[in-house]
Design a protein around this motif. Sequence first.
Motif, PDB file in Angstrom:
ATOM      1  N   THR A   1     -32.103 -47.934  31.703  1.00 58.63           N
ATOM      2  CA  THR A   1     -30.835 -47.675  31.021  1.00 58.63           C
ATOM      3  C   THR A   1     -30.442 -46.215  31.170  1.00 58.63           C
ATOM      4  OG1 THR A   1     -31.278 -49.447  29.446  1.00 58.63           O
ATOM      5  CG2 THR A   1     -29.633 -47.815  28.802  1.00 58.63           C
ATOM      6  N   ARG A   2     -31.403 -45.334  31.040  1.00 55.60           N
ATOM      7  CA  ARG A   2     -31.133 -43.904  31.213  1.00 55.60           C
ATOM      8  C   ARG A   2     -30.626 -43.622  32.628  1.00 55.60           C
ATOM      9  NH1 ARG A   2     -33.478 -39.298  32.978  1.00 55.60           N
ATOM     10  NH2 ARG A   2     -33.013 -37.442  31.749  1.00 55.60           N
ATOM     11  N   GLU A   3     -31.264 -44.198  33.631  1.00 55.87           N
ATOM     12  CA  GLU A   3     -30.846 -44.014  35.028  1.00 55.87           C
ATOM     13  C   GLU A   3     -29.423 -44.535  35.244  1.00 55.87           C
ATOM     14  OE1 GLU A   3     -31.637 -42.494  38.781  1.00 55.87           O
ATOM     15  OE2 GLU A   3     -33.002 -42.474  37.080  1.00 55.87           O
ATOM     16  N   CYS A   4     -29.127 -45.674  34.669  1.00 55.44           N
ATOM     17  CA  CYS A   4     -27.786 -46.247  34.776  1.00 55.44           C
ATOM     18  C   CYS A   4     -26.750 -45.309  34.151  1.00 55.44           C
ATOM     19  CB  CYS A   4     -27.759 -47.608  34.097  1.00 55.44           C
ATOM     20  SG  CYS A   4     -26.174 -48.449  34.185  1.00 55.44           S
ATOM     21  N   LEU A   5     -27.045 -44.794  32.965  1.00 54.07           N
ATOM     22  CA  LEU A   5     -26.111 -43.895  32.285  1.00 54.07           C
ATOM     23  C   LEU A   5     -25.912 -42.604  33.070  1.00 54.07           C
ATOM     24  CD1 LEU A   5     -27.228 -44.419  28.599  1.00 54.07           C
ATOM     25  CD2 LEU A   5     -25.049 -45.102  29.629  1.00 54.07           C
ATOM     26  N   LEU A   6     -26.956 -42.081  33.639  1.00 51.08           N
ATOM     27  CA  LEU A   6     -26.828 -40.861  34.439  1.00 51.08           C
ATOM     28  C   LEU A   6     -25.914 -41.073  35.643  1.00 51.08           C
ATOM     29  CD1 LEU A   6     -30.486 -39.508  34.306  1.00 51.08           C
ATOM     30  CD2 LEU A   6     -28.464 -38.513  33.203  1.00 51.08           C
ATOM     31  N   SER A   7     -25.900 -42.295  36.185  1.00 50.85           N
ATOM     32  CA  SER A   7     -25.028 -42.569  37.330  1.00 50.85           C
ATOM     33  C   SER A   7     -23.579 -42.808  36.905  1.00 50.85           C
ATOM     34  CB  SER A   7     -25.543 -43.766  38.124  1.00 50.85           C
ATOM     35  OG  SER A   7     -25.336 -44.964  37.417  1.00 50.85           O
ATOM     36  N   LEU A   8     -23.368 -43.224  35.659  1.00 51.10           N
ATOM     37  CA  LEU A   8     -22.019 -43.505  35.168  1.00 51.10           C
ATOM     38  C   LEU A   8     -21.318 -42.305  34.543  1.00 51.10           C
ATOM     39  CD1 LEU A   8     -22.488 -46.919  33.340  1.00 51.10           C
ATOM     40  CD2 LEU A   8     -21.068 -46.494  35.345  1.00 51.10           C
ATOM     41  N   LEU A   9     -22.087 -41.411  33.989  1.00 56.11           N
ATOM     42  CA  LEU A   9     -21.502 -40.319  33.214  1.00 56.11           C
ATOM     43  C   LEU A   9     -21.421 -39.048  34.032  1.00 56.11           C
ATOM     44  CD1 LEU A   9     -23.360 -41.035  29.880  1.00 56.11           C
ATOM     45  CD2 LEU A   9     -20.983 -41.548  30.428  1.00 56.11           C
ATOM     46  N   PRO A  10     -20.402 -38.256  33.833  1.00 55.92           N
ATOM     47  CA  PRO A  10     -19.364 -38.482  32.845  1.00 55.92           C
ATOM     48  C   PRO A  10     -18.371 -39.538  33.322  1.00 55.92           C
ATOM     49  CG  PRO A  10     -18.911 -36.443  34.020  1.00 55.92           C
ATOM     50  CD  PRO A  10     -20.219 -36.985  34.550  1.00 55.92           C
ATOM     51  N   ALA A  11     -18.050 -40.447  32.426  1.00 61.79           N
ATOM     52  CA  ALA A  11     -17.072 -41.498  32.717  1.00 61.79           C
ATOM     53  C   ALA A  11     -15.671 -40.906  32.577  1.00 61.79           C
ATOM     54  CB  ALA A  11     -17.256 -42.660  31.748  1.00 61.79           C
ATOM     55  N   PRO A  12     -14.709 -41.483  33.280  1.00 55.22           N
ATOM     56  CA  PRO A  12     -13.331 -41.026  33.105  1.00 55.22           C
ATOM     57  C   PRO A  12     -12.899 -41.193  31.652  1.00 55.22           C
ATOM     58  CG  PRO A  12     -13.504 -42.631  34.892  1.00 55.22           C
ATOM     59  CD  PRO A  12     -14.819 -42.594  34.207  1.00 55.22           C
ATOM     60  N   GLU A  13     -11.901 -40.437  31.245  1.00 55.51           N
ATOM     61  CA  GLU A  13     -11.461 -40.475  29.852  1.00 55.51           C
ATOM     62  C   GLU A  13     -10.940 -41.848  29.432  1.00 55.51           C
ATOM     63  OE1 GLU A  13      -6.965 -38.724  30.184  1.00 55.51           O
ATOM     64  OE2 GLU A  13      -8.620 -37.304  30.247  1.00 55.51           O
ATOM     65  N   TRP A  14     -10.533 -42.672  30.374  1.00 57.99           N
ATOM     66  CA  TRP A  14     -10.011 -43.999  30.044  1.00 57.99           C
ATOM     67  C   TRP A  14     -11.106 -45.062  30.002  1.00 57.99           C
ATOM     68  CZ3 TRP A  14     -11.267 -46.617  34.384  1.00 57.99           C
ATOM     69  CH2 TRP A  14     -11.246 -45.930  35.589  1.00 57.99           C
ATOM     70  N   ALA A  15     -12.356 -44.651  30.157  1.00 56.07           N
ATOM     71  CA  ALA A  15     -13.476 -45.597  30.108  1.00 56.07           C
ATOM     72  C   ALA A  15     -14.400 -45.255  28.935  1.00 56.07           C
ATOM     73  CB  ALA A  15     -14.267 -45.553  31.411  1.00 56.07           C
ATOM     74  N   THR A  16     -14.837 -46.287  28.250  1.00 61.41           N
ATOM     75  CA  THR A  16     -15.796 -46.127  27.161  1.00 61.41           C
ATOM     76  C   THR A  16     -17.066 -46.873  27.543  1.00 61.41           C
ATOM     77  OG1 THR A  16     -13.997 -46.051  25.554  1.00 61.41           O
ATOM     78  CG2 THR A  16     -16.208 -46.450  24.696  1.00 61.41           C
ATOM     79  N   VAL A  17     -18.188 -46.194  27.446  1.00 58.27           N
ATOM     80  CA  VAL A  17     -19.470 -46.786  27.801  1.00 58.27           C
ATOM     81  C   VAL A  17     -20.189 -47.194  26.515  1.00 58.27           C
ATOM     82  CG1 VAL A  17     -21.702 -46.410  28.912  1.00 58.27           C
ATOM     83  CG2 VAL A  17     -19.623 -45.388  29.894  1.00 58.27           C
ATOM     84  N   TYR A  18     -20.452 -48.491  26.410  1.00 59.42           N
ATOM     85  CA  TYR A  18     -21.169 -49.049  25.264  1.00 59.42           C
ATOM     86  C   TYR A  18     -22.583 -49.404  25.703  1.00 59.42           C
ATOM     87  CZ  TYR A  18     -16.569 -49.821  23.165  1.00 59.42           C
ATOM     88  OH  TYR A  18     -15.316 -49.648  22.641  1.00 59.42           O
ATOM     89  N   VAL A  19     -23.550 -48.975  24.921  1.00 60.71           N
ATOM     90  CA  VAL A  19     -24.930 -49.399  25.133  1.00 60.71           C
ATOM     91  C   VAL A  19     -25.289 -50.271  23.943  1.00 60.71           C
ATOM     92  CG1 VAL A  19     -27.343 -48.694  25.343  1.00 60.71           C
ATOM     93  CG2 VAL A  19     -25.550 -47.340  26.440  1.00 60.71           C
ATOM     94  N   ILE A  20     -25.598 -51.517  24.229  1.00 63.38           N
ATOM     95  CA  ILE A  20     -25.966 -52.463  23.192  1.00 63.38           C
ATOM     96  C   ILE A  20     -27.478 -52.616  23.243  1.00 63.38           C
ATOM     97  CG2 ILE A  20     -25.696 -54.794  22.286  1.00 63.38           C
ATOM     98  CD1 ILE A  20     -23.115 -53.442  24.674  1.00 63.38           C
ATOM     99  N   ASP A  21     -28.142 -52.153  22.202  1.00 65.00           N
ATOM    100  CA  ASP A  21     -29.599 -52.242  22.157  1.00 65.00           C
ATOM    101  C   ASP A  21     -30.002 -53.517  21.433  1.00 65.00           C
ATOM    102  OD1 ASP A  21     -32.261 -50.766  22.614  1.00 65.00           O
ATOM    103  OD2 ASP A  21     -32.343 -51.560  20.566  1.00 65.00           O
TER     104      ASP A  21
END
Length: 81
Positions: free
Chosen positions: A16-36
């Motif tokens: 999950t950390r690796e995935c987030l590092l590849s996605l962020l920073p996300a554009p301002e029009w995108a919201t990244v939700y992590v559902i644990d």
Amino acid sequence: MKLAVLILNWNGLADTRECLLSLLPAPEWATVYVIDNGSSDDSVRVLSKEFQDRIRLIETGENLLFAGGNNVGIRAALSEG
């Protein structure tokens, strides 16, 4: 345009950390939700500390499996517009 990115996590901190590092920073029009889904590997503490306000972290408290976790994330994204 708005985009919600849903990432499910269940005891998968490294992935999950690796995935987030590849996605962020996300554009301002995108919201990244992590559902644990009820992790017991300290994912919630580590992810919330490292990514703070760049993600929306939702804790289900139990493993709702893939569909259940996604449903939680979809409901949250819809409620936030």
